[in-house]
Design a protein around this motif. Sequence first.
Motif, PDB file in Angstrom:
ATOM      1  N   LYS A 161      48.373  -6.460 -13.331  1.00  0.00           N
ATOM      2  CA  LYS A 161      47.927  -6.539 -14.723  1.00  0.00           C
ATOM      3  C   LYS A 161      47.421  -7.936 -15.054  1.00  0.00           C
ATOM      4  O   LYS A 161      46.475  -8.104 -15.824  1.00  0.00           O
ATOM      5  N   ALA A 162      48.043  -8.947 -14.464  1.00  0.00           N
ATOM      6  CA  ALA A 162      47.578 -10.321 -14.685  1.00  0.00           C
ATOM      7  C   ALA A 162      46.168 -10.498 -14.129  1.00  0.00           C
ATOM      8  O   ALA A 162      45.315 -11.148 -14.751  1.00  0.00           O
ATOM      9  N   THR A 163      45.910  -9.931 -12.964  1.00  0.00           N
ATOM     10  CA  THR A 163      44.574 -10.000 -12.372  1.00  0.00           C
ATOM     11  C   THR A 163      43.547  -9.308 -13.257  1.00  0.00           C
ATOM     12  O   THR A 163      42.431  -9.811 -13.459  1.00  0.00           O
ATOM     13  N   HIS A 164      43.932  -8.154 -13.806  1.00  0.00           N
ATOM     14  CA  HIS A 164      43.029  -7.418 -14.695  1.00  0.00           C
ATOM     15  C   HIS A 164      42.771  -8.218 -15.973  1.00  0.00           C
ATOM     16  O   HIS A 164      41.617  -8.318 -16.432  1.00  0.00           O
ATOM     17  N   ALA A 165      43.824  -8.792 -16.556  1.00  0.00           N
ATOM     18  CA  ALA A 165      43.654  -9.592 -17.768  1.00  0.00           C
ATOM     19  C   ALA A 165      42.770 -10.803 -17.503  1.00  0.00           C
ATOM     20  O   ALA A 165      41.954 -11.191 -18.354  1.00  0.00           O
ATOM     21  N   ALA A 166      42.915 -11.414 -16.338  1.00  0.00           N
ATOM     22  CA  ALA A 166      42.090 -12.568 -15.984  1.00  0.00           C
ATOM     23  C   ALA A 166      40.618 -12.173 -15.884  1.00  0.00           C
ATOM     24  O   ALA A 166      39.726 -12.930 -16.301  1.00  0.00           O
ATOM     25  N   ALA A 167      40.355 -10.984 -15.338  1.00  0.00           N
ATOM     26  CA  ALA A 167      38.974 -10.516 -15.236  1.00  0.00           C
ATOM     27  C   ALA A 167      38.364 -10.289 -16.616  1.00  0.00           C
ATOM     28  O   ALA A 167      37.206 -10.662 -16.871  1.00  0.00           O
ATOM     29  N   LEU A 168      39.135  -9.700 -17.521  1.00  0.00           N
ATOM     30  CA  LEU A 168      38.650  -9.500 -18.890  1.00  0.00           C
ATOM     31  C   LEU A 168      38.413 -10.832 -19.578  1.00  0.00           C
ATOM     32  O   LEU A 168      37.439 -11.002 -20.335  1.00  0.00           O
ATOM     33  N   LEU A 169      39.289 -11.788 -19.320  1.00  0.00           N
ATOM     34  CA  LEU A 169      39.141 -13.113 -19.917  1.00  0.00           C
ATOM     35  C   LEU A 169      37.853 -13.778 -19.440  1.00  0.00           C
ATOM     36  O   LEU A 169      37.124 -14.382 -20.232  1.00  0.00           O
ATOM     37  N   ARG A 170      37.566 -13.676 -18.149  1.00  0.00           N
ATOM     38  CA  ARG A 170      36.321 -14.270 -17.630  1.00  0.00           C
ATOM     39  C   ARG A 170      35.108 -13.688 -18.347  1.00  0.00           C
ATOM     40  O   ARG A 170      34.162 -14.407 -18.681  1.00  0.00           O
ATOM     41  N   GLN A 171      35.148 -12.385 -18.602  1.00  0.00           N
ATOM     42  CA  GLN A 171      34.038 -11.736 -19.303  1.00  0.00           C
ATOM     43  C   GLN A 171      33.897 -12.272 -20.722  1.00  0.00           C
ATOM     44  O   GLN A 171      32.786 -12.552 -21.193  1.00  0.00           O
ATOM     45  N   GLN A 172      35.033 -12.437 -21.417  1.00  0.00           N
ATOM     46  CA  GLN A 172      34.972 -12.924 -22.788  1.00  0.00           C
ATOM     47  C   GLN A 172      34.517 -14.381 -22.851  1.00  0.00           C
ATOM     48  O   GLN A 172      33.754 -14.768 -23.734  1.00  0.00           O
TER      49      GLN A 172
END
Length: 330
Positions: A161-172
């Motif tokens: 989940k941390a990896t997924h959240a990091a990916a979303l953060l990069r997009q934002q």
Amino acid sequence: MVPFLNAGQISAALPYPTLVESLRLSFRKGAEAPRRHVHPISPDSEAVLLLMPVWQPERHTGVKVVTVAPRNPQRGLPSVHSIFMLLDSATGAPICLMDGEELTLRRTAAASALASEYLSRADSSRLLAVGTGSLAPYMATAHCAVRPISTVTVWGRSPDKATHAAALLRQQLEASGIQAEVETTTDLEAGVRSADIITCATTSTTPIVHGDWVRPGTHVDLVGGFRPNMREADDALMCGAAVFVDTWNGALAEAGDLVQPMEAGRLERASLQAELADLCAGRHPGRSDTRQVTLFKSVGAALEDLCAADLAWDHHCRQATSRPHGGAAF
């Protein structure tokens, strides 16, 4: 027909620099905002209805309607649904309906970023995001919008989940034009010890950030723990930091990080510094020195919803009038 602004339209209308500045003005001005109503609507499924009214007599009134159904994930549905209604204060006429979730995510993040401008060090460059829920990327992006963050570290109980959240953060971050390195960690203590700003958005009921991990000069931002039985910070941190809140009425009644140590006699009400309106109005200077540990505890304020909704509606009206022949895409 009453127009509806979806999540994409809300996002486009509320860039963080604009929203942060608008919130600053709104907290200076104030608004009428009774405590939110909470009503059980389906005791068998533990579902509740929350109503959050707010108004400024000279312009707009708003009501956010939120439902929380904890068992929804078992049905393949989000546990929280939300919608915001904007009305004309003079006539009572409905003006617009808006996606309440996107509105809430962005105004919550922007309020913490606003507090950070007063409470974090101006040279803060390392941010730790604790939590992997939908709010986490918004919080990190908003903090990066007001401080020169070069590295964001994401921690969560689940590495996936941390990896997924990091990916979303990069997009934002990319969408906001912000350049910062994003990484994940499984070592929370090490992440806390190296951070200049720590933002927490979890539903933890036990402290996860410990005061003896936090180095001098750090700013801690707590946006989880919105019920009295929830905790994100231990007593050592709550009692050792200069503590600020979004609003006294909300935080003192609902924030477990404050309620629990105060009920235990470990934290005195008199030791709490100020609410966000005091910072915005200049009644409190905020951070006093570079080694001070500061902490901002928020549980959400309806004033923030109305501020964000006003901005979104104004943006929508400008977009509508700029279209050929004045056409409005409702």
